[in-house]
Design a protein around this motif. Structure first.
Motif, PDB file in Angstrom:
ATOM      1  N   LEU A 290     -17.967  -1.071 -13.049  1.00  0.00           N
ATOM      2  CA  LEU A 290     -17.932  -0.474 -11.716  1.00  0.00           C
ATOM      3  C   LEU A 290     -17.504  -1.469 -10.629  1.00  0.00           C
ATOM      4  CD1 LEU A 290     -18.328   2.473 -11.156  1.00  0.00           C
ATOM      5  CD2 LEU A 290     -20.630   1.985 -10.391  1.00  0.00           C
ATOM      6  N   PRO A 291     -18.174  -2.634 -10.516  1.00  0.00           N
ATOM      7  CA  PRO A 291     -17.736  -3.567  -9.464  1.00  0.00           C
ATOM      8  C   PRO A 291     -16.326  -4.081  -9.680  1.00  0.00           C
ATOM      9  CG  PRO A 291     -19.475  -4.547 -10.811  1.00  0.00           C
ATOM     10  CD  PRO A 291     -19.394  -3.116 -11.186  1.00  0.00           C
ATOM     11  N   LEU A 292     -15.936  -4.337 -10.932  1.00  0.00           N
ATOM     12  CA  LEU A 292     -14.589  -4.846 -11.169  1.00  0.00           C
ATOM     13  C   LEU A 292     -13.536  -3.782 -10.892  1.00  0.00           C
ATOM     14  CD1 LEU A 292     -15.009  -7.100 -14.322  1.00  0.00           C
ATOM     15  CD2 LEU A 292     -14.673  -7.767 -11.959  1.00  0.00           C
ATOM     16  N   SER A 293     -13.843  -2.511 -11.197  1.00  0.00           N
ATOM     17  CA  SER A 293     -12.901  -1.442 -10.863  1.00  0.00           C
ATOM     18  C   SER A 293     -12.731  -1.360  -9.360  1.00  0.00           C
ATOM     19  CB  SER A 293     -13.395  -0.093 -11.375  1.00  0.00           C
ATOM     20  OG  SER A 293     -13.455  -0.087 -12.769  1.00  0.00           O
ATOM     21  N   ALA A 294     -13.858  -1.449  -8.629  1.00  0.00           N
ATOM     22  CA  ALA A 294     -13.788  -1.350  -7.171  1.00  0.00           C
ATOM     23  C   ALA A 294     -12.864  -2.427  -6.617  1.00  0.00           C
ATOM     24  CB  ALA A 294     -15.184  -1.472  -6.573  1.00  0.00           C
ATOM     25  N   LEU A 295     -13.095  -3.692  -7.029  1.00  0.00           N
ATOM     26  CA  LEU A 295     -12.252  -4.785  -6.533  1.00  0.00           C
ATOM     27  C   LEU A 295     -10.806  -4.603  -6.986  1.00  0.00           C
ATOM     28  CD1 LEU A 295     -14.575  -7.880  -7.076  1.00  0.00           C
ATOM     29  CD2 LEU A 295     -13.985  -6.769  -4.928  1.00  0.00           C
ATOM     30  N   GLY A 296     -10.640  -4.222  -8.252  1.00  0.00           N
ATOM     31  CA  GLY A 296      -9.295  -4.048  -8.790  1.00  0.00           C
ATOM     32  C   GLY A 296      -8.526  -2.962  -8.049  1.00  0.00           C
ATOM     33  N   GLY A 297      -9.212  -1.860  -7.713  1.00  0.00           N
ATOM     34  CA  GLY A 297      -8.574  -0.789  -6.946  1.00  0.00           C
ATOM     35  C   GLY A 297      -8.102  -1.298  -5.602  1.00  0.00           C
ATOM     36  N   GLY A 298      -8.955  -2.108  -4.951  1.00  0.00           N
ATOM     37  CA  GLY A 298      -8.575  -2.685  -3.657  1.00  0.00           C
ATOM     38  C   GLY A 298      -7.343  -3.561  -3.786  1.00  0.00           C
ATOM     39  N   VAL A 299      -7.332  -4.432  -4.791  1.00  0.00           N
ATOM     40  CA  VAL A 299      -6.192  -5.329  -5.003  1.00  0.00           C
ATOM     41  C   VAL A 299      -4.912  -4.525  -5.200  1.00  0.00           C
ATOM     42  CG1 VAL A 299      -5.155  -6.963  -6.633  1.00  0.00           C
ATOM     43  CG2 VAL A 299      -7.542  -7.226  -5.968  1.00  0.00           C
ATOM     44  N   LEU A 300      -4.999  -3.512  -6.064  1.00  0.00           N
ATOM     45  CA  LEU A 300      -3.797  -2.737  -6.395  1.00  0.00           C
ATOM     46  C   LEU A 300      -3.229  -2.029  -5.166  1.00  0.00           C
ATOM     47  CD1 LEU A 300      -1.886  -1.753  -8.608  1.00  0.00           C
ATOM     48  CD2 LEU A 300      -3.390   0.205  -8.929  1.00  0.00           C
ATOM     49  N   VAL A 301      -4.100  -1.376  -4.372  1.00  0.00           N
ATOM     50  CA  VAL A 301      -3.586  -0.617  -3.225  1.00  0.00           C
ATOM     51  C   VAL A 301      -3.053  -1.557  -2.146  1.00  0.00           C
ATOM     52  CG1 VAL A 301      -4.151   1.011  -1.406  1.00  0.00           C
ATOM     53  CG2 VAL A 301      -5.000   1.388  -3.703  1.00  0.00           C
ATOM     54  N   ILE A 302      -3.721  -2.683  -1.897  1.00  0.00           N
ATOM     55  CA  ILE A 302      -3.195  -3.627  -0.892  1.00  0.00           C
ATOM     56  C   ILE A 302      -1.800  -4.084  -1.303  1.00  0.00           C
ATOM     57  CG2 ILE A 302      -3.434  -5.892   0.191  1.00  0.00           C
ATOM     58  CD1 ILE A 302      -6.435  -5.631  -0.092  1.00  0.00           C
ATOM     59  N   PHE A 303      -1.678  -4.481  -2.569  1.00  0.00           N
ATOM     60  CA  PHE A 303      -0.378  -4.985  -3.028  1.00  0.00           C
ATOM     61  C   PHE A 303       0.697  -3.895  -2.938  1.00  0.00           C
ATOM     62  CE2 PHE A 303       2.747  -5.426  -6.459  1.00  0.00           C
ATOM     63  CZ  PHE A 303       3.359  -6.592  -6.026  1.00  0.00           C
ATOM     64  N   ALA A 304       0.383  -2.711  -3.465  1.00  0.00           N
ATOM     65  CA  ALA A 304       1.391  -1.644  -3.501  1.00  0.00           C
ATOM     66  C   ALA A 304       1.774  -1.214  -2.090  1.00  0.00           C
ATOM     67  CB  ALA A 304       0.867  -0.451  -4.295  1.00  0.00           C
ATOM     68  N   ASP A 305       0.795  -1.185  -1.173  1.00  0.00           N
ATOM     69  CA  ASP A 305       1.115  -0.752   0.184  1.00  0.00           C
ATOM     70  C   ASP A 305       1.986  -1.784   0.892  1.00  0.00           C
ATOM     71  OD1 ASP A 305       0.911   1.007   2.435  1.00  0.00           O
ATOM     72  OD2 ASP A 305      -0.373  -0.519   3.348  1.00  0.00           O
ATOM     73  N   THR A 306       1.695  -3.070   0.670  1.00  0.00           N
ATOM     74  CA  THR A 306       2.529  -4.102   1.279  1.00  0.00           C
ATOM     75  C   THR A 306       3.957  -3.988   0.759  1.00  0.00           C
ATOM     76  OG1 THR A 306       0.595  -5.526   1.347  1.00  0.00           O
ATOM     77  CG2 THR A 306       2.715  -6.566   1.743  1.00  0.00           C
ATOM     78  N   ALA A 307       4.092  -3.776  -0.547  1.00  0.00           N
ATOM     79  CA  ALA A 307       5.421  -3.603  -1.129  1.00  0.00           C
ATOM     80  C   ALA A 307       6.103  -2.374  -0.537  1.00  0.00           C
ATOM     81  CB  ALA A 307       5.306  -3.474  -2.644  1.00  0.00           C
ATOM     82  N   ALA A 308       5.356  -1.269  -0.425  1.00  0.00           N
ATOM     83  CA  ALA A 308       5.948  -0.011   0.038  1.00  0.00           C
ATOM     84  C   ALA A 308       6.455  -0.134   1.468  1.00  0.00           C
ATOM     85  CB  ALA A 308       4.932   1.124  -0.058  1.00  0.00           C
ATOM     86  N   ARG A 309       5.808  -0.969   2.273  1.00  0.00           N
ATOM     87  CA  ARG A 309       6.247  -1.040   3.669  1.00  0.00           C
ATOM     88  C   ARG A 309       7.213  -2.185   3.930  1.00  0.00           C
ATOM     89  NH1 ARG A 309       3.006  -5.052   6.114  1.00  0.00           N
ATOM     90  NH2 ARG A 309       0.997  -5.302   5.079  1.00  0.00           N
ATOM     91  N   SER A 310       7.411  -3.098   2.969  1.00  0.00           N
ATOM     92  CA  SER A 310       8.303  -4.218   3.279  1.00  0.00           C
ATOM     93  C   SER A 310       9.531  -4.311   2.380  1.00  0.00           C
ATOM     94  CB  SER A 310       7.527  -5.537   3.229  1.00  0.00           C
ATOM     95  OG  SER A 310       6.931  -5.703   1.971  1.00  0.00           O
ATOM     96  N   TRP A 311       9.516  -3.687   1.219  1.00  0.00           N
ATOM     97  CA  TRP A 311      10.660  -3.836   0.317  1.00  0.00           C
ATOM     98  C   TRP A 311      11.836  -2.946   0.684  1.00  0.00           C
ATOM     99  CZ3 TRP A 311       8.190  -3.994  -5.279  1.00  0.00           C
ATOM    100  CH2 TRP A 311       7.432  -5.163  -5.388  1.00  0.00           C
ATOM    101  N   PHE A 312      11.582  -1.902   1.489  1.00  0.00           N
ATOM    102  CA  PHE A 312      12.634  -0.905   1.689  1.00  0.00           C
ATOM    103  C   PHE A 312      13.067  -0.812   3.140  1.00  0.00           C
ATOM    104  CE2 PHE A 312       9.896   0.176  -1.800  1.00  0.00           C
ATOM    105  CZ  PHE A 312      10.793   0.263  -2.853  1.00  0.00           C
ATOM    106  N   ASP A 313      12.850  -1.871   3.887  1.00  0.00           N
ATOM    107  CA  ASP A 313      13.194  -1.944   5.288  1.00  0.00           C
ATOM    108  C   ASP A 313      14.583  -1.357   5.536  1.00  0.00           C
ATOM    109  OD1 ASP A 313      12.751  -2.879   7.928  1.00  0.00           O
ATOM    110  OD2 ASP A 313      14.238  -4.437   7.513  1.00  0.00           O
ATOM    111  N   PRO A 314      14.858  -0.554   6.589  1.00  0.00           N
ATOM    112  CA  PRO A 314      13.960  -0.243   7.700  1.00  0.00           C
ATOM    113  C   PRO A 314      13.060   0.989   7.494  1.00  0.00           C
ATOM    114  CG  PRO A 314      16.101   0.667   8.158  1.00  0.00           C
ATOM    115  CD  PRO A 314      16.196   0.000   6.819  1.00  0.00           C
ATOM    116  N   ILE A 315      13.134   1.650   6.366  1.00  0.00           N
ATOM    117  CA  ILE A 315      12.197   2.758   6.185  1.00  0.00           C
ATOM    118  C   ILE A 315      11.020   2.255   5.361  1.00  0.00           C
ATOM    119  CG2 ILE A 315      14.001   4.506   6.260  1.00  0.00           C
ATOM    120  CD1 ILE A 315      13.457   4.773   3.156  1.00  0.00           C
ATOM    121  N   GLU A 316       9.992   3.070   5.248  1.00  0.00           N
ATOM    122  CA  GLU A 316       8.942   2.703   4.309  1.00  0.00           C
ATOM    123  C   GLU A 316       8.618   3.876   3.414  1.00  0.00           C
ATOM    124  OE1 GLU A 316       5.835   1.847   7.547  1.00  0.00           O
ATOM    125  OE2 GLU A 316       4.667   2.680   5.908  1.00  0.00           O
ATOM    126  N   LEU A 317       8.263   3.569   2.183  1.00  0.00           N
ATOM    127  CA  LEU A 317       7.919   4.622   1.229  1.00  0.00           C
ATOM    128  C   LEU A 317       6.415   4.860   1.275  1.00  0.00           C
ATOM    129  CD1 LEU A 317       9.921   3.757  -2.005  1.00  0.00           C
ATOM    130  CD2 LEU A 317      10.415   5.483  -0.279  1.00  0.00           C
TER     131      LEU A 317
END
Lengths: 342, 87
Positions: A290-317
């Motif tokens: 449970l605690p590792l899933s919680a942290l892992g979920g946080g890591v995954l969404v932070i990373f994916a969201d940063t990628a989604a908003r910076s890799w496809f400039d000027p739009i974001e996915l």
């Protein structure tokens, strides 16, 4: 006797114990890395020293606005959303004894989605009530599922079936609304895929109290979830109240899923994949899962969201797209490899 | 294409006017949006929000390609921009 039985799985002679600590430290390390990545990266490039200035000096500069008002709240929102979704998924898989259980599959998210879509395209004047509506929608769906599955107790199979039926029923209503108002559907699309665009401090303040309550309750869910893993009969013999446990876990699961949907839309995949990855790495004991899933979920969404908003400039996915595209291949790789738990 | 512009780019560009297309009651939607934007620190520093320059576009001219009405659409927008400038 009962104590001994439960202690076996967390015995210090367990060869996995060392590995669990290594994995816990790696995930915390990853969390620090992705947080820095999320704060330092974006479509407007800002040098690291400027980022530091923006963090430490309260001035009205463009850098301050972008770093302090956009990136940091988005990283925090992403962490909270990922944590809620992964915990929700881990609990649900325990209750259902089914590896496919995910709020998106048994209709909880569809309930939230239906209410949200109605607000967004039928009465856009009340857009401010969107989070509340999606939360109520999740509860509404969970209520239907629970009622449908109740027959002198709840069996996991009946919940899954009732959930899948509820999912298609609510999904049909959602499609109907979108077809009837098809000229207005454009505003709904990014939300349906799930995204964190335009999220800032108000959203952090909005979900932080709920996520905190949810995560504290999740600590109390560890024992009941482990008990359900033993199977109903064994757990009953050991003195656990199966129905009460199950009801509590489902309620908590809905609560956490509702929180996430209310700010991020229908992000799928996190609740399904993160607990699986963690399970392959550390095994089924909820004390670690449970605690590792919680942290892992946080890591995954932070990373994916940063990628989604910076890799496809000027739009974001919307981050939901990236999550599926990044997560699915990694998940398949782990599955083929078989994990380390043996 | 309805892809979303990256909000960092929007803040960097600091637009003078924000145009909205809505299918709800224009006044209510405008009011709701202003409240949202004023509360959201990501938005409340751009000039358009500071000066209340949020304009609603009529959906029949702007929500999809207006076809031969495109001249009306461009005229509408030109007049609206002029009016904002003179405010």
């Amino acid at each position: 006797m009962r104590k001994d039985t439960l202690i076996v799985s967390t015995n210090h002679d367990d060869p996995r114990q060392f590995m669990r600590w290594v994995i816990m430290l790696s995930i915390i390390f990853l969390l620090i890395i992705v947080t820095f990545y999320g704060v330092a990266t974006g479509s407007v490039s800002i040098g690291l020293n400027k980022v530091w200035d923006a963090l430490t000096q309260n001035t009205e500069t463009l850098e301050r606005q972008i770093v302090w008002d956009l990136r940091i709240p988005r990283v925090i929102t992403g962490f909270l959303v990922g944590m809620s979704l992964a915990t929700s998924g881990a609990l649900l898989q325990g209750v259902m004894k089914n590896p496919l259980a995910d709020p998106g599959i048994i209709g909880v998210s569809a309930g939230a989605g239906l209410f949200a879509v109605i607000i967004m395209i039928v009465t856009p004047e009340y857009i401010a009530f969107l989070p509340l509506a999606s939360f109520l929608g999740a509860l509404f769906a969970a209520g239907i599922i629970y009622l449908l599955a109740w027959n002198q107790g709840i069996s996991p199979l009946r919940i899954i079936l009732a959930g899948v039926a509820t999912n298609s029923l609510l999904g049909a209503f959602m499609s109907a609304v979108m077809i009837i108002y098809s000229d207005r559907v454009q505003s709904v699309l990014p939300w349906l895929v799930g995204g964190l665009s335009r999220r800032s401090w108000p959203h952090v303040y909005m979900i932080l109290p709920y996520t905190s309550v949810g995560m504290i309750l999740a600590i109390f869910a560890i024992k009941p979830a482990n008990a359900l893993l033993l199977g109903d009969n064994v757990a009953k013999l050991l003195g656990h109240q199966i129905e009460k446990n199950r009801f509590f876990l489902i309620l908590l699961n809905t609560f956490l899923a509702g929180i996430a949907v209310s700010v991020a839309g229908l992000i799928g995949f996190v609740g399904l994949v993160v607990p699986h990855i963690i399970r392959l790495l550390v095994g089924n004991d909820y004390k670690y899962l449970l605690p590792l899933s919680a942290l892992g979920g946080g890591v995954l969404v932070i990373f994916a969201d940063t990628a989604a908003r910076s890799w496809f400039d000027p739009i974001e996915l919307p981050v939901g797209i990236l999550l599926a595209a990044l997560g699915a291949p990694f998940f398949l790789y782990l599955l083929r490899r078989g994990g380390i738990s043996k | 294409m309805y892809a979303q512009l990256n909000i960092e780019r929007i803040i960097e560009a600091n637009p003078q006017v924000v145009y909205l297309i809505t299918h709800g009651n224009p006044e209510d939607v405008k009011k709701g949006f202003m409240e949202e934007m004023k509360k959201n620190p990501a938005w409340n520093n751009i000039d358009a929000v500071k000066n209340n320059h949020i304009e609603i576009l009529p959906p029949h001219l702007f929500s999809t390609n207006p076809g031969t009405n495109i001249i009306d659409a461009i005229e509408y927008m030109a007049n609206s921009l002029k009016a904002t400038e003179n405010k």
